[in-house]
Design a protein around this motif. Structure first.
Motif, PDB file in Angstrom:
ATOM      1  N   GLN A  28       0.895  -1.219   0.139  1.00  0.00           N
ATOM      2  CA  GLN A  28       0.215  -0.015  -0.020  1.00  0.00           C
ATOM      3  C   GLN A  28       0.745   1.207  -0.073  1.00  0.00           C
ATOM      4  O   GLN A  28       0.598   2.115  -0.645  1.00  0.00           O
ATOM      5  CB  GLN A  28      -0.929   0.056   1.133  1.00  0.00           C
ATOM      6  N   SER A  29       2.114   1.376   0.775  1.00  0.00           N
ATOM      7  CA  SER A  29       2.849   2.313   0.655  1.00  0.00           C
ATOM      8  C   SER A  29       3.263   2.595  -0.918  1.00  0.00           C
ATOM      9  O   SER A  29       3.501   3.814  -1.270  1.00  0.00           O
ATOM     10  CB  SER A  29       4.084   2.196   1.520  1.00  0.00           C
ATOM     11  N   ARG A  30       3.634   1.728  -1.555  1.00  0.00           N
ATOM     12  CA  ARG A  30       4.086   2.078  -2.899  1.00  0.00           C
ATOM     13  C   ARG A  30       2.648   2.582  -3.719  1.00  0.00           C
ATOM     14  O   ARG A  30       3.007   3.611  -4.378  1.00  0.00           O
ATOM     15  CB  ARG A  30       4.534   0.631  -3.637  1.00  0.00           C
ATOM     16  N   ILE A  31       1.654   2.102  -3.635  1.00  0.00           N
ATOM     17  CA  ILE A  31       0.490   2.489  -4.225  1.00  0.00           C
ATOM     18  C   ILE A  31       0.198   4.030  -3.616  1.00  0.00           C
ATOM     19  O   ILE A  31      -0.028   4.845  -4.680  1.00  0.00           O
ATOM     20  CB  ILE A  31      -0.747   1.687  -3.875  1.00  0.00           C
ATOM     21  N   ASP A  32       0.472   4.286  -2.541  1.00  0.00           N
ATOM     22  CA  ASP A  32       0.096   5.641  -2.015  1.00  0.00           C
ATOM     23  C   ASP A  32       1.046   6.650  -2.618  1.00  0.00           C
ATOM     24  O   ASP A  32       0.674   7.845  -2.720  1.00  0.00           O
ATOM     25  CB  ASP A  32      -0.071   5.669  -0.336  1.00  0.00           C
ATOM     26  N   GLY A  33       2.346   6.275  -2.625  1.00  0.00           N
ATOM     27  CA  GLY A  33       3.463   7.127  -3.223  1.00  0.00           C
ATOM     28  C   GLY A  33       3.327   7.371  -4.494  1.00  0.00           C
ATOM     29  O   GLY A  33       3.241   8.606  -4.941  1.00  0.00           O
ATOM     30  N   PHE A  34       2.662   6.383  -5.333  1.00  0.00           N
ATOM     31  CA  PHE A  34       2.479   6.699  -6.842  1.00  0.00           C
ATOM     32  C   PHE A  34       1.235   7.537  -6.907  1.00  0.00           C
ATOM     33  O   PHE A  34       1.182   8.565  -7.501  1.00  0.00           O
ATOM     34  CB  PHE A  34       2.078   5.413  -7.685  1.00  0.00           C
ATOM     35  N   TRP A  43     -10.171   6.017  -4.717  1.00  0.00           N
ATOM     36  CA  TRP A  43     -10.550   5.277  -3.607  1.00  0.00           C
ATOM     37  C   TRP A  43     -10.066   3.860  -3.852  1.00  0.00           C
ATOM     38  O   TRP A  43      -9.579   2.974  -2.872  1.00  0.00           O
ATOM     39  CB  TRP A  43     -11.744   5.580  -3.229  1.00  0.00           C
ATOM     40  N   LEU A  44     -10.108   3.268  -5.031  1.00  0.00           N
ATOM     41  CA  LEU A  44      -9.790   2.024  -5.216  1.00  0.00           C
ATOM     42  C   LEU A  44      -8.517   1.719  -5.161  1.00  0.00           C
ATOM     43  O   LEU A  44      -8.107   0.449  -4.744  1.00  0.00           O
ATOM     44  CB  LEU A  44     -10.564   1.746  -6.812  1.00  0.00           C
ATOM     45  N   HIS A  45      -7.606   2.639  -5.224  1.00  0.00           N
ATOM     46  CA  HIS A  45      -6.071   2.505  -4.890  1.00  0.00           C
ATOM     47  C   HIS A  45      -5.788   2.911  -3.553  1.00  0.00           C
ATOM     48  O   HIS A  45      -4.763   2.250  -3.132  1.00  0.00           O
ATOM     49  CB  HIS A  45      -5.385   3.454  -6.086  1.00  0.00           C
ATOM     50  N   THR A  46      -6.503   3.815  -3.086  1.00  0.00           N
ATOM     51  CA  THR A  46      -5.893   4.545  -1.831  1.00  0.00           C
ATOM     52  C   THR A  46      -6.863   4.493  -0.721  1.00  0.00           C
ATOM     53  O   THR A  46      -6.430   4.946   0.773  1.00  0.00           O
ATOM     54  CB  THR A  46      -5.616   6.041  -1.957  1.00  0.00           C
ATOM     55  N   ASN A  47      -7.911   3.744  -0.577  1.00  0.00           N
ATOM     56  CA  ASN A  47      -8.639   3.539   0.483  1.00  0.00           C
ATOM     57  C   ASN A  47      -9.098   2.039   0.767  1.00  0.00           C
ATOM     58  O   ASN A  47     -10.046   1.456   0.361  1.00  0.00           O
ATOM     59  CB  ASN A  47      -9.867   4.384   0.312  1.00  0.00           C
ATOM     60  N   PRO A  48      -8.042   1.307   1.646  1.00  0.00           N
ATOM     61  CA  PRO A  48      -8.027   0.067   1.927  1.00  0.00           C
ATOM     62  C   PRO A  48      -9.368  -0.367   2.493  1.00  0.00           C
ATOM     63  O   PRO A  48     -10.291  -1.193   2.405  1.00  0.00           O
ATOM     64  CB  PRO A  48      -6.828  -0.229   2.777  1.00  0.00           C
ATOM     65  N   GLU A  49     -10.003   0.367   3.532  1.00  0.00           N
ATOM     66  CA  GLU A  49     -11.199   0.152   4.191  1.00  0.00           C
ATOM     67  C   GLU A  49     -12.345   0.171   3.286  1.00  0.00           C
ATOM     68  O   GLU A  49     -13.071  -0.891   3.464  1.00  0.00           O
ATOM     69  CB  GLU A  49     -11.401   0.983   5.568  1.00  0.00           C
ATOM     70  N   ARG A  50     -12.372   1.246   2.577  1.00  0.00           N
ATOM     71  CA  ARG A  50     -13.672   1.349   1.670  1.00  0.00           C
ATOM     72  C   ARG A  50     -13.501   0.245   0.505  1.00  0.00           C
ATOM     73  O   ARG A  50     -14.532  -0.471   0.166  1.00  0.00           O
ATOM     74  CB  ARG A  50     -13.686   2.754   0.867  1.00  0.00           C
ATOM     75  N   ARG A  52     -12.210  -2.718   0.765  1.00  0.00           N
ATOM     76  CA  ARG A  52     -12.646  -4.033   1.469  1.00  0.00           C
ATOM     77  C   ARG A  52     -14.339  -4.333   1.624  1.00  0.00           C
ATOM     78  O   ARG A  52     -14.648  -5.236   1.030  1.00  0.00           O
ATOM     79  CB  ARG A  52     -11.996  -4.273   2.959  1.00  0.00           C
ATOM     80  N   ARG A  53     -14.866  -3.046   1.650  1.00  0.00           N
ATOM     81  CA  ARG A  53     -16.289  -2.965   1.747  1.00  0.00           C
ATOM     82  C   ARG A  53     -16.927  -2.797   0.396  1.00  0.00           C
ATOM     83  O   ARG A  53     -17.879  -3.618   0.306  1.00  0.00           O
ATOM     84  CB  ARG A  53     -16.719  -1.626   2.654  1.00  0.00           C
ATOM     85  N   GLU A  54     -16.532  -2.340  -0.623  1.00  0.00           N
ATOM     86  CA  GLU A  54     -17.115  -1.967  -1.773  1.00  0.00           C
ATOM     87  C   GLU A  54     -16.622  -2.442  -3.173  1.00  0.00           C
ATOM     88  O   GLU A  54     -17.503  -2.776  -4.049  1.00  0.00           O
ATOM     89  CB  GLU A  54     -17.334  -0.222  -1.712  1.00  0.00           C
ATOM     90  N   SER A  55     -15.541  -2.775  -3.034  1.00  0.00           N
ATOM     91  CA  SER A  55     -14.902  -3.483  -4.141  1.00  0.00           C
ATOM     92  C   SER A  55     -15.180  -4.817  -4.383  1.00  0.00           C
ATOM     93  O   SER A  55     -15.111  -5.614  -3.301  1.00  0.00           O
ATOM     94  CB  SER A  55     -13.344  -3.040  -4.399  1.00  0.00           C
ATOM     95  N   PRO A  56     -15.586  -5.379  -5.381  1.00  0.00           N
ATOM     96  CA  PRO A  56     -15.574  -6.666  -5.740  1.00  0.00           C
ATOM     97  C   PRO A  56     -14.490  -7.532  -5.445  1.00  0.00           C
ATOM     98  O   PRO A  56     -14.284  -8.582  -5.354  1.00  0.00           O
ATOM     99  CB  PRO A  56     -16.136  -6.969  -7.249  1.00  0.00           C
ATOM    100  N   LEU A  57     -13.190  -6.886  -5.568  1.00  0.00           N
ATOM    101  CA  LEU A  57     -11.920  -7.420  -5.323  1.00  0.00           C
ATOM    102  C   LEU A  57     -11.494  -7.584  -3.956  1.00  0.00           C
ATOM    103  O   LEU A  57     -10.716  -8.246  -3.522  1.00  0.00           O
ATOM    104  CB  LEU A  57     -10.910  -6.701  -6.191  1.00  0.00           C
ATOM    105  N   GLY A  58     -12.346  -6.764  -3.039  1.00  0.00           N
ATOM    106  CA  GLY A  58     -12.102  -6.814  -1.740  1.00  0.00           C
ATOM    107  C   GLY A  58     -10.808  -6.318  -1.223  1.00  0.00           C
ATOM    108  O   GLY A  58     -10.242  -6.461   0.040  1.00  0.00           O
ATOM    109  N   SER A  59     -10.069  -5.655  -2.088  1.00  0.00           N
ATOM    110  CA  SER A  59      -8.678  -4.943  -1.866  1.00  0.00           C
ATOM    111  C   SER A  59      -8.451  -3.744  -2.649  1.00  0.00           C
ATOM    112  O   SER A  59      -9.231  -3.729  -3.849  1.00  0.00           O
ATOM    113  CB  SER A  59      -7.691  -5.764  -2.007  1.00  0.00           C
ATOM    114  N   THR A  60      -7.754  -3.100  -1.969  1.00  0.00           N
ATOM    115  CA  THR A  60      -7.006  -1.825  -3.016  1.00  0.00           C
ATOM    116  C   THR A  60      -6.453  -2.599  -4.111  1.00  0.00           C
ATOM    117  O   THR A  60      -5.871  -3.702  -4.113  1.00  0.00           O
ATOM    118  CB  THR A  60      -6.169  -0.854  -2.346  1.00  0.00           C
ATOM    119  N   ILE A  61      -6.043  -1.723  -5.296  1.00  0.00           N
ATOM    120  CA  ILE A  61      -5.489  -2.444  -6.418  1.00  0.00           C
ATOM    121  C   ILE A  61      -4.337  -1.333  -6.755  1.00  0.00           C
ATOM    122  O   ILE A  61      -4.511  -0.118  -6.490  1.00  0.00           O
ATOM    123  CB  ILE A  61      -5.952  -2.809  -7.698  1.00  0.00           C
TER     124      ILE A  61
END
Length: 166
Positions: A28-34, A43-50, A52-61
């Motif tokens: 996540q630190s690399r994603i946030d740095g980018f 948010w799909l990249h930078t908000n892990p909590e959201r 987990r709740r809303e993405s069909p992938l269950g994670s940031t990408i």
């Protein structure tokens, strides 16, 4: 004109995989740095909590362009260290396709295959590279595409192009 030996030596390697990088964890630190560097804070990249709740992938990408940027050091290693060029200039990318998302925490590696080599004016060779970024444990790569690079080799007397320009 560039030495025909350099061109022939590169052309003889067409079809060869020049580089396979080590696995790199996309944290996540690399994603946030980018995100900070590019201003892309979706948010799909930078908000892990959201995610987990809303993405069909269950994670940031990872951002697609973050994944693409993983190719840069591999292209440099392939051309500088493996082929022995002393200068590499990015000339473009063709047919880039993002095929699979890179979940936060996944490990990726890049593969570089020499597709073509054509002598160009100014003592340069235009090389085409087939590039991919693989995701550990997955059949489908994160991305595939072709990178074009202009490379230069040291001249016959051992003075590099960069030294000549200085």
């Amino acid at each position: 004109m560039i030495s025909t030996d350099h061109v022939a030596r590169v052309q003889a390697r067409v079809g060869e995989r020049l580089w396979l990088s080590d696995w790199v964890c996309i944290e996540q630190s690399r994603i946030d740095g980018f995100a900070a560097a590019t201003g892309d804070h979706y948010w799909l990249h930078t908000n892990p909590e959201r995610a987990r709740r809303e993405s069909p992938l269950g994670s940031t990408i990872a951002h697609g362009f973050l994944t693409m940027s993983m190719l840069a050091p591999s292209c440099l290693h392939a051309l500088l260290d493996v082929l022995g060029a002393d200068e590499v200039l990015n000339y473009g990318v063709e047919n880039l396709r993002f095929l699979a998302p890179v979940l936060c925490g996944a490990r990726v590696r890049s593969s570089i295959v020499l597709r073509s080599a054509v002598a160009k004016p100014g003592e340069r060779v235009l090389v085409g590279l087939d590039c991919s970024v693989e995701i550990e444990g997955q059949q489908r790569p994160a991305l595939v595409g072709q990178s074009l690079m202009l490379i230069h080799f040291p001249n016959q007397i051992g003075v590099t192009h960069a030294a000549q320009a200085a």
